[in-house]
Design an enzyme around this catalytic site. Structure first.
Site, PDB file in Angstrom:
ATOM      1  N   LYS A  53       0.856  -1.198   0.000  1.00 28.66           N
ATOM      2  CA  LYS A  53       0.000   0.000   0.000  1.00 28.66           C
ATOM      3  C   LYS A  53       0.889   1.243   0.000  1.00 28.66           C
ATOM      4  O   LYS A  53       1.742   1.415   0.862  1.00 28.66           O
ATOM      5  CB  LYS A  53      -0.909  -0.005   1.233  1.00 28.66           C
TER       6      LYS A  53
ATOM      7  N   ASP B 102      -2.722  10.231   3.658  1.00 25.04           N
ATOM      8  CA  ASP B 102      -4.119   9.823   3.808  1.00 25.04           C
ATOM      9  C   ASP B 102      -4.871  10.842   4.663  1.00 25.04           C
ATOM     10  O   ASP B 102      -4.851  10.780   5.889  1.00 25.04           O
ATOM     11  CB  ASP B 102      -4.186   8.432   4.451  1.00 25.04           C
TER      12      ASP B 102
ATOM     13  N   LYS C 261     -10.401  12.867   8.030  1.00 26.46           N
ATOM     14  CA  LYS C 261      -9.968  12.463   9.368  1.00 26.46           C
ATOM     15  C   LYS C 261      -9.982  13.660  10.313  1.00 26.46           C
ATOM     16  O   LYS C 261      -9.832  14.792   9.872  1.00 26.46           O
ATOM     17  CB  LYS C 261      -8.534  11.915   9.310  1.00 26.46           C
TER      18      LYS C 261
ATOM     19  N   ASP D  65       1.481   6.337   5.492  1.00 25.55           N
ATOM     20  CA  ASP D  65       0.557   5.399   4.850  1.00 25.55           C
ATOM     21  C   ASP D  65       1.150   4.774   3.570  1.00 25.55           C
ATOM     22  O   ASP D  65       0.476   4.024   2.874  1.00 25.55           O
ATOM     23  CB  ASP D  65      -0.767   6.120   4.547  1.00 25.55           C
TER      24      ASP D  65
ATOM     25  N   ASP E  12     -12.343   7.034   3.589  1.00 28.00           N
ATOM     26  CA  ASP E  12     -11.125   6.804   4.364  1.00 28.00           C
ATOM     27  C   ASP E  12     -10.709   5.327   4.338  1.00 28.00           C
ATOM     28  O   ASP E  12      -9.613   4.979   4.773  1.00 28.00           O
ATOM     29  CB  ASP E  12     -11.335   7.290   5.805  1.00 28.00           C
TER      30      ASP E  12
ATOM     31  N   GLU F 127      -9.540   3.633   1.945  1.00 27.10           N
ATOM     32  CA  GLU F 127      -9.019   3.747   0.585  1.00 27.10           C
ATOM     33  C   GLU F 127      -7.950   2.704   0.259  1.00 27.10           C
ATOM     34  O   GLU F 127      -7.750   2.367  -0.902  1.00 27.10           O
ATOM     35  CB  GLU F 127      -8.444   5.157   0.369  1.00 27.10           C
TER      36      GLU F 127
ATOM     37  N   ARG G 186      -7.793  -0.509   0.746  1.00 25.19           N
ATOM     38  CA  ARG G 186      -8.325  -1.722   0.109  1.00 25.19           C
ATOM     39  C   ARG G 186      -8.735  -1.459  -1.338  1.00 25.19           C
ATOM     40  O   ARG G 186      -8.736  -2.375  -2.157  1.00 25.19           O
ATOM     41  CB  ARG G 186      -9.488  -2.280   0.944  1.00 25.19           C
TER      42      ARG G 186
END
Ligand code: BES
Ligand code: MN
Ligand code: ZN
Length: 498
Positions: free
Chosen positions: A264, A269, A276, A287, A346, A348, A350
């Site tokens: 990933k 993020d 967030k 991230d 959020d 994201e 996956r």
């Protein structure tokens, strides 16, 4: 940093600091005994009186004032001999090296005998521990030059046994290759998100490719559109930074099938439209830790010339709430053809992984391992002491467990029963991108499982292990570089029977 191995007498070494490791309830080993003798049995006395208890990680700094050639001695505890592991040795080396740097030493000598049977493994552990323990991220400090001048320049591993020198040296080479990759990952993860964009990571991958003769290809938005990568493109749509799909191939395995590593790579993020809260949002620069770990592991595999074929896949983008951003309620069509309803922008990771996993299947790999800072829920379940592991392949899970124990980058398995898949069923699409608060680590993995076809697959959730808020023996506060040592060990042992 220079690391060398010598055979000799530790009491005669002109050094800023000699490192002596001691086990609880044991007499000093042969090398420690040399120092003890030269110091008039001071070490034995300190242990006997209880001034120094050789618990794991305990240290005690001594000034021998001319009785041995070194300026300082640091005693460091290993705990009980019956509990001694390579990780304890690594931790002791990390603690000792940073204590000596703080005291002012510019070079250190580590007594390397009596720590275990395999000299190569000891050489590797001492190298990793001391090098990683001394790591600092100074790039954005204006007085970097000053700080660098105070660094330890040379680490010497000392043995009394000329016959272990070769094996120690081999271990040093392995340990250094691994530590350098882990430090590269720490640097990347610590970097501000504006300086570690998808384009910068793509350039970094190409640089490593040139250095280690890897094939690196970078897919641009146009090519992602052609492939139908709706997950990655959907997440990227709210960002001004163009996404990159980075493909790194290492081929030294002849006709063997590829091992696919998927990381990933969200370079920041924000949460997107499901934004967030501000507390700790700065940390979301980490991230991209999974993608960086994949780069680091392939870099090490190449440096160690492992006889394998490996492909690394890094779907790279920011997750931002721009005017074109993905909205809750949207439905994306992914590269596999399956559709995902967005309930929370959020979730994201996956989405981008769904396309990268589908792309991995094109290689018909022997295994797919993905590594991702995927869910805050993983930290709730396991804390910071273990990486979450879920997947379909028992052999690889076992190998990762073993690699985790050996490297100290431990993993812990969570179940992935069919019942969890029910939790991500959508009313209007094939699935939805969140499965509610409960079992968040598992429902995230359940979604990923829909994109790996029948290929053996393991998912590693490093959301809580990629960053540490406290100093650890060889992992200073900040980016940990997690995954490099774990995956490298996994790759080194991949073809071993068991
Ligand atoms: N990158 C985060 C996960 C994360 C959280 C990593 C904290 C490190 C520290 C991920 O993209 C995310 O936001 N996950 C959500 C999923 C939820 C919306 C289903 C989460 O964990 O809250
Ligand atoms: Mn997120
Ligand atoms: Zn994320």
């Amino acid at each position: 940093m220079k690391i060398k191995v010598i055979a000799g007498d530790i009491a005669k070494q002109k050094t800023g600091g000699a490192v002596i490791m001691l086990c609880e309830g044991e007499r000093p080993g042969p090398v420690a005994a040399q120092v003890d003798k030269a110091l008039g049995a001071l070490v034995t006395r300190l242990v006997k009186q209880g001034d120094f208890k050789p618990k794991p990680g305990a240290t005690h700094l001594l000034y021998p004032e001319g009785r041995i050639a070194g300026e300082r001695v640091v005693l460091v505890g290993l705990g009980k001999k019956s509990d001694l592991t390579l990780n304890r040795v690594r931790q002791a080396a990390g603690r000792a090296a940073s204590v000596l740097r703080s005291a002012g030493a510019r070079d250190i000598v580590i007594a390397s005998d009596g720590l275990g049977a395999d000299a190569a493994e000891i050489g590797q552990a001492l190298t990793e521990g001391s090098v990683l323990g001394l790591y600092r991220f100074l790039k954005y400090k204006t007085n970097e030059e000053n700080d660098r001048a105070k660094d330890i320049q040379t680490i010497t591993l000392l043995t009394r046994n000329a016959s272990s020198k070769k094996a120690l040296e081999a271990g040093v080479r392995t340990g250094l290759a691994i530590a350098e990759s882990a430090m590269m990952v720490r640097d990347m993860v610590s970097s501000p998100p504006k300086d570690m964009t998808p384009a910068v990571i793509a350039a970094k991958a190409k640089e490593i490719g040139r250095q280690f003769r890897l094939t690196v290809r970078v897919l641009e938005r146009r090519q992602m559109e052609k492939l139908g990568m709706g997950g990655l493109l959907g997440v990227a749509s709210g960002s001004a930074q163009p996404p990159k799909f980075i493909i790194v191939e290492y081929r030294k395995g002849g006709a063997k099938p590829f091992i696919a590593l998927v990381g990933k790579t969200i370079t920041f993020d924000s949460g997107g439209i499901s934004i967030k809260p501000p507390e700790n949002m700065d940390k979301m620069k980490d991230d991209m830790s999974g993608g960086a770990a994949v780069l680091g592991a392939i870099r090490t595999a190449a440096a160690l010339k492992l006889p394998l074929n490996i492909v690394g896949l890094l779907p790279a983008t920011e997750n931002m709430p721009g005017g074109r951003a993905l909205k809750p309620g949207d439905v994306l069509r992914t590269m596999s053809g399956q559709t995902i309803e967005i309930l929370n922008t959020d979730a994201e990771g996956r989405l981008i992984l769904s396309d990268a996993l589908a792309y991995a299947c094109r290689y018909k790999p022997s295994v797919i391992i993905d590594i991702a800072t995927l869910t805050g829920a993983c930290g709730i379940a396991l804390g910071q002491e273990a990486t979450g592991m879920l997947g379909t392949d028992e052999r690889c899970k076992n190998k990762l467990r073993e690699a985790g124990e050996k490297t100290g980058e431990r993993v812990w398995e969570l179940p992935l029963w069919d019942e969890y898949i029910d939790l991500i069923k959508s009313d209007i699409a094939d699935m939805k991108n969140t499965g509610g608060r409960q079992g968040g680590v598992i429902t995230a993995a359940a979604l990923l499982s829909k994109f790996v076809q029948k290929y053996p697959w393991v998912h590693l959730d490093i959301a809580a292990t990629a960053w540490t808020e406290k100093d650890r023996p060889y992992t200073p506060k900040g980016a940990t570089g997690i995954g490099v040592r774990l995956l490298t060990q996994f790759l080194r042992d991949f073809d071993k029977k068991n």
